[in-house]
Each structure stands twice: as C-alpha cells, then as structure tokens.
Design an enzyme around this catalytic site. Structure first.
Site, PDB file in Angstrom:
ATOM      1  N   ALA A 338     -47.269  40.860  18.248  1.00 27.60           N
ATOM      2  CA  ALA A 338     -46.096  41.281  19.033  1.00 27.60           C
ATOM      3  C   ALA A 338     -46.084  42.796  19.205  1.00 27.60           C
ATOM      4  CB  ALA A 338     -44.814  40.814  18.344  1.00 27.60           C
ATOM      5  N   TRP A 341     -48.605  43.644  21.774  1.00 22.34           N
ATOM      6  CA  TRP A 341     -48.142  43.251  23.107  1.00 22.34           C
ATOM      7  C   TRP A 341     -47.335  44.369  23.739  1.00 22.34           C
ATOM      8  CZ3 TRP A 341     -43.213  42.786  25.136  1.00 22.34           C
ATOM      9  CH2 TRP A 341     -43.114  42.139  26.379  1.00 22.34           C
ATOM     10  N   HIS A 342     -46.567  45.077  22.892  1.00 25.52           N
ATOM     11  CA  HIS A 342     -45.703  46.140  23.419  1.00 25.52           C
ATOM     12  C   HIS A 342     -46.489  47.313  23.950  1.00 25.52           C
ATOM     13  CE1 HIS A 342     -42.439  43.970  21.400  1.00 25.52           C
ATOM     14  NE2 HIS A 342     -41.621  44.643  22.183  1.00 25.52           N
ATOM     15  N   GLY A 343     -47.688  47.515  23.451  1.00 27.05           N
ATOM     16  CA  GLY A 343     -48.458  48.636  23.962  1.00 27.05           C
ATOM     17  C   GLY A 343     -49.791  48.778  23.280  1.00 27.05           C
ATOM     18  N   PHE A 492     -44.738  48.003  29.283  1.00 24.51           N
ATOM     19  CA  PHE A 492     -45.506  46.966  28.597  1.00 24.51           C
ATOM     20  C   PHE A 492     -46.123  45.970  29.564  1.00 24.51           C
ATOM     21  CE2 PHE A 492     -43.772  49.129  25.318  1.00 24.51           C
ATOM     22  CZ  PHE A 492     -42.410  48.992  25.177  1.00 24.51           C
TER      23      PHE A 492
END
Lengths: 492, 257
Positions: A338, A341-343, A492
């Site tokens: 996770a 996923w954000h960056g 993102f």
C-alpha cells in the site's frame, strides 16, 4: 470584457488543449459540467445507450484535459481488460485459468509499472549495483493507479465468479473511464457501478440532494481548508530547521488535517457528482481520525483502497486463516505494498512500514492484552491519543521529500519545542489557526450529528442552498493559491 | 429528474453569480454610498509565494539562550539596565559596551566592534547609535559610515535601535533605517520620553519604557531575529558593562576617512 468574436476560438482552444490544473475543483470544470449535465439530462430522458456513450465521450475528454496525449492509456487499458477477461474465463478451470488470470493482471498492470516505477527501479539498480542507467523522467498519467486497480478488481471478480463476464463494451468503458472517479477514485467495484449503468432506475430526491451536500462539503474541505493549510505546511516540510519546534509541530498537525481534507474532500466531490447523475457510490472516509486503534483507522481511511488490498492481496495471501504469525506477516506485506502504491519512493515504503508495524503491534496486543483492559473514557482517550499521534507521526515520512528532512523535523521538535511559541504563532497566523481548529473540531463530531447536518441542509429552501453554494465557491476562489493545489492523491 | 433539473439550474445560477461578481468593479458608489467587494485576501494571508519571505532560522524563531552584545552611545545607560532585566528573566546573557559620545564614524572606522565580538562571542547584536548625529550636515559621509557598520553587524542577527529624537533630525534616522532594513531597525521617534536634568538623556523610568517598546518589536514577526523577551517580574543587576570614555580612540587601526 469578452469579445464575441473570441468566444469560438476560446472554446476550440479549451476543447483541444490539456490543462495541468484540470480537476473537479476548478471553475472551468464547473462550467463544463453544467453544460455536460444539461445535455446528460436530455439523453437520460431519451435513450440509455445514448446517455452511456455521451458519458464515455465526456469522460475521455476529461482524461484528455488531465493527461493530454497519454489519455490513450485509459481506453487502451479498458479495451484490453474488457477483451481479455472473458477470454481468460474460456480457459479450463484450475492452472490454465489461473495462469490466464495472472497474465491479464500483468497486462493491466504494465502501464502502471512502467510509468510509475521505472525510475524508482533504475535508481535502486544504480545504487545497489553501481550502474549508471539514465532515468527516464516519465510523466505519470493522472489517475493511472486508480483505474488500473479498478480493472484488476473487475478481472478478479469475474475470475472468482462474483461478477458476470458478459458486461458490454460501452458499459465497461463507462465503468472504467467514469470521470468523477478518474483522477483520485474512490476505487469502485464492478458490482457496485455496472448494474447501475445497465439498469435504469429512478433517481431519488434524497440522492440528488445528498450529492449537492457532498459537493459543498468537498469544496469546503479541499478548496478552503486543505489548500489554505497547505501553504504553511509546504514551508515547514521544505525547510523544517528554519522554523521553531513548535512551528514544526503545527506543520505536522496541519498536514494531518490537510491530507484528510484534500482527499476526503475530493472523494466527496466525486461521490457527490456521481449522485447528481443518479449513481450511488460508497463512502470513502468515515471520520478516520476518531479511530481508537490502527485497525479501526484502516477501516475508516480510504476505505475503497483498504478493502481492495484486503480482498485482492491480504485474503489471497491467507488473511487471518493461517495462524497469528501468518496474519501479522500478511498485514505487514499488505501495508508495504500500500505504501508503494502511493508513490515510487522510499519515503512511502517507510510510511507503509510504520503502518505495517503499527497494525501488527495492535493485532498482537489485541490477541494478548487489550481485551483485558476495561473500556472506559480514560482508556478511550489514551487509545485515541496514541492512535492519532502515531498516524500524525507517520505522515511526517509520507510528506517529507527525503529521510533527512523527516529526521530534521523530528529532531527539531525534540530539541526546540516550547509552548511559549504558541502565542506569537497564533498572533502571526490567526486565520490558519482558525481553519486548523475548525477543521479538527468538525472532524470530531459524531456521525449522527453529521447526518443531522446533512438532513438539515437537504431540507433548506432552494434560495438558501443557492446562497450557501455561491458563498462556498467564492471562498474557494478567494482562499486558493494562484494555481490550484493539485489533489494530494493525484500524484499516485 | 425534476430534482436534477433544479440542481442544474442552481449550479448555473451559482456560476453566473460568480462570474458577475468577478466582473463587477472592486469599488463602486451609489449616490453617497460606497460599496466595496469583500476581499478575503485582505484577511491574514502570510503565505504569498510570490512575495516570499526569506526562510531563515532567524526569521520566525523566538531565539532563546542568546548571548547579546549591546553597543552604542550614552543612551545605553538607561536602556541596558532594563535590557539586563529582560536578559536575566529570559535566560539570555548580556554584555554591554557604552562608548560615550560615540558616533557611527567611530564604530565604523575602528575595530572596536570586532574586538568585543571576539571577546564575548555574541550570538545577537543590539546597537543604539545616532543620538550624537541628529543635526549633522554631512549626510553622505554618514551614509558611508552607516553602510560600513551595517556590513559589520550583518555577520550576526542584529537590531539597530534608532535614536529617540525630541526635536527632529536632519535625516540620519531615515538613512539608518534605509541602510539596515525595516526588519533590523526599531524607530524610536514616535516615543514620548521624559528627559532627565540634562534635557537630553531619558530618565531611568523613561529609558525602561523605551526598552519595553523595543522588546515588543524584538519579539514580533516584524523583527528579522525575534528574541524571546517576556516582561521581567523584577529588577536584575546588570552583570557585564564596559565603559569607553569619549576620548577613547577605539581598538585597532582607525580606517582613513
């Protein structure tokens, strides 16, 4: 004064050029939406298929305004996903179909992996192996993380036979390109949206009024609170040692409220606009900073993403059905992914790591100790303080550009904090403090009170709704920076 | 559908209202009544990137535990007593150097400042100078001296307390303000200070009031190097004061005019 002869060229220019600041929170979008909505209502009255094509066309136009030429990735992903998913279902059950599933997921993921993680991967190679690969500096298409995950959820749901494979092309295009969800979600399951696309149903007054309420809330959160707080927070995170420890703490608190207001405000706008159009979507935030522990926090924060990771990563890894140790490991892995996923940055991995550690600790303590502690006010206050403090602490790593800045900020707070700085700070920044206090206070209201406020607004006469909406839009215009702060989550 | 149409009309009306509001003049009059557009930008907006305020540590931080070197002319007699109270109350260390009858020329053209900076190793400089030059006529020369002195002062956070003139001046105060900058200058001209028997130096009480006003400025965001200066509860004896007589020539070689 606008010259009539300039109207047509201006309109053509607007239609043919992309705009980096294009979002749901801008006046150009509002004007375009009013025009779109008028024709949308006409098509709704006529034929549903015309309405669907019209929305797809507008959604692709929206994608073009946001991403320029790179918008082709969106219909390409949609077409491939729609075409390959039923082909996968034709394979024999078991290993062949599972292999087909992985192949389709990989194809759906490829654009995201390429545009988002190429430079990150090359940097790691360069650091570890002392190579010298040139970074590509690729432009990240806006919304790619969201619609990719939507496509994957559709494919997996069809594979698990939770959703039929017989979705028509136009309906699937509508689902994946739906413009309110494009930029920053919420990540909507096929089972939630596609039935509403296919089957006409009467649009209730409550749904439409709720849509307006959500749009007003979204504008207030995103355009007033988040954008204004961001101005100060950006200074702190760009150079924390230039400010006192107290100012650093205020920057952290400010960012904690900013990211919530920014993202939940955008979600409100997206869900509100969908509601105006007659589509009912699920809430994406439920007062997450009221949580008493991290597990509860992830049930309230970015619900569409956390449930996606629960259903498509955590549960396939085994969830909590393979013993405590495996449960802890699965939670930890899910949070690391996770974070990534954000960056594509180590800072997001650190942030995910912190939440992973926090979740594991909570699950461990819950299994061994917490159930013995009485549930009284004092315990709740302490639980809330620890949870809020930990989440705010983790945001330092989420927001800081690098690890040195994060540690400089933390060090500055430890070395240089004094409450004597409170009074001069308030004197210097009264409006900022007011917005922070009001924002945090509004976040602390009970859900029942929030619903009461919503009901009151819905029952207002139209003239009052007009005044409220006009004042809110005007406040957004006045308090915004020269360039609209992009939604935090559009990175993102 | 009817509700959606009402919503569409509402949104169109709001959009029209926003555009009309943007198009109307900022100020217009109807008869004798003047109407102005409400401008929220007039509210506190300290964060204008276009007018970026330098983000240096001394900009916003209320500095604590400073070693303050206070230099200047005879006005320091009264000021330093009160500053000593502030310093003790707030955990600062104060060293005062009073050079009687000194001018900007003396401080600029000698190494006296450098001598005491080396001796006391201050982290903050306060200077009160100009009272002996209120009626000079060679302002271009004085500008040169002030500029030289400002250059020496700028190696550390500093504030220049301007003279509290009571009968005007020929321009020295404005020159000082211009050369050092608003954020490094406290303009004392607005203060009404009771003078002592010589009709020149303020009384002890007036000097304390003078210093109280300076302290407010030193804590504010207008000051380039804000200091923590809570009002003192009691008097503290000044610990470190150097007196330089008017005949003192200054340390180091005197720079040529």
């Amino acid at each position: 004064m606008i010259e009539p002869s300039q109207l047509l060229p201006s309109l053509l220019s607007f239609l043919s050029t992309s705009d980096g600041s294009w979002s749901l929170c801008t006046i150009p979008f509002m004007a375009a939406f009013v025009a779109f909505f008028a024709l949308y209502l006409v098509f709704c009255k006529e034929r549903r298929s015309w309405m669907q094509l019209y929305v797809v066309a507008f959604s692709l136009f929206f994608a073009f305004k946001a991403n320029g030429a790179l918008m082709v990735l969106l219909p390409t992903t949609a077409l491939l996903s729609w075409f390959l998913t039923p082909k996968m279902m034709r394979l024999r059950r078991g290993t062949p179909r599972r292999a087909g599933l992985w192949l389709v997921i990989l194809i759906e993921l490829l654009p995201l992996l390429y545009y988002k993680y190429t430079d990150f991967t090359l940097s790691i190679f360069n650091d570890l192996l002392k190579t010298n690969f040139a970074l590509q500096h690729l432009f990240l298409p806006i919304g790619i993380s969201f619609y990719t995950f939507q496509a994957i959820s559709y494919t997996v749901d069809v594979y698990k036979e939770r959703f039929p494979k017989t979705t028509g092309l136009v309906e699937y295009l509508f689902y994946l390109t739906f413009f309110p969800l494009l930029v920053a979600g919420p990540i909507t399951r096929a089972g939630v949206l596609i039935p509403q696309i296919s089957q006409p149903r009467p649009v209730s007054k409550e749904l439409v009024d709720r849509g307006l309420w959500l749009i007003v809330c979204g504008l207030l959160k995103k355009g007033v609170i988040a954008d204004y707080l961001a101005q100060y927070n950006n200074w702190i995170f760009s150079d924390p040692t230039a400010y006192s420890g107290f100012e650093n703490v205020m920057g952290v608190l400010g960012y904690t409220l900013q990211i919530y207001s920014d993202f939940s405000g955008y979600s409100d706008l997206a869900i509100g606009i969908a509601a105006l159009m007659g589509f009912e979507l699920k809430d994406n935030f439920r007062f997450p900073y009221q949580s008493l522990n991290l597990t509860e926090f992830w049930h309230r924060w970015h619900i569409s993403l956390s449930t996606w990771f629960r259903d498509y990563l955590y549960i396939p890894l085994g969830g909590n059905r393979r013993g405590n140790l495996r449960t802890y490991a699965n939670s930890f892995i899910a949070m690391i992914v996770a974070g990534l996923w954000h960056g594509a940055s180590g800072m997001f991995v650190v942030w995910g790591l912190l939440h992973g550690v926090g979740l594991v600790c909570h699950k461990f303590l819950n299994n061994h100790l917490l159930k013995r502690i009485p549930d009284n006010l004092a315990v709740r206050v302490i639980s809330w303080s620890v949870t809020f403090g930990y989440v705010a602490f983790a945001w330092i790593f989420f927001r800081s550009p690098d690890i040195d800045t994060a540690f400089a900020l933390i060090g500055n707070v430890c070395d240089d904090f004094t409450l004597a700085d409170f009074h001069p700070f308030v004197m210097a920044r009264p409006l900022w403090m007011l917005l922070l206090a009001v924002g945090l206070e509004l976040h602390s209201i009970r859900e029942s009170d929030y619903l009461w406020m919503q009901q009151r607004f819905v029952r207002f006469p139209w003239i009052v709704k007009f005044i409220v909406f006009a004042v809110v839009v005007q406040m957004v215009i006045h308090l915004s920076m020269d360039n609209v702060q992009p939604f935090v989550y559009t990175q993102f | 559908m009817r509700e959606q149409i009402k919503l569409l009309l509402l949104m169109a009306a709001v959009l029209a209202a926003v555009i009309v509001y943007a198009a109307i003049p900022t100020e217009w009059s109807i008869g004798g009544l003047i109407l102005r557009k409400i401008n929220l930008a007039a509210l506190e907006r300290p964060f204008r990137p276009a007018a970026a305020v330098p983000k240096t540590r001394i900009q916003r931080h209320l500095a604590t535990r400073q070693t303050i070197l206070f230099i200047g002319d005879s006005m320091l007699e009264g000021l330093s007593l009160r500053l000593g109270d502030y310093a003790k109350e707030n955990g600062h260390t104060l060293h005062t150097v009073i050079w009687y009858s000194s001018t900007t020329e003396r401080w600029a053209n000698t190494q006296t400042l450098e001598h005491y900076v080396q001796q006391y190793k201050p982290t903050y400089l306060l200077i009160c100078l100009g009272s002996n030059e209120l009626f000079v006529n060679d302002l271009p020369e004085r500008t040169r001296f002030i500029r030289t002195l400002a250059g020496k002062l700028s190696t550390l956070p500093f504030v220049w307390i301007g003279p509290a003139d009571w009968n005007g001046d020929t321009g020295i105060v404005d020159i000082i303000r211009k050369e050092v900058g608003e954020e490094h200058f406290f303009d004392s001209r607005h203060l009404q200070l009771k003078r002592g028997p010589d009709h020149y130096h303020p009384t002890r009480a007036a000097a304390a009031q003078w210093m109280d006003s300076v302290a407010v400025f030193l804590q504010s965001r207008h000051c380039a190097g804000p200091l923590l200066l809570k009002k003192p509860e009691s008097h503290h004896k000044a610990a470190s004061t150097q007196i330089l007589q008017p005949t003192f020539e200054g340390y180091g070689e005197r720079a040529s005019k």
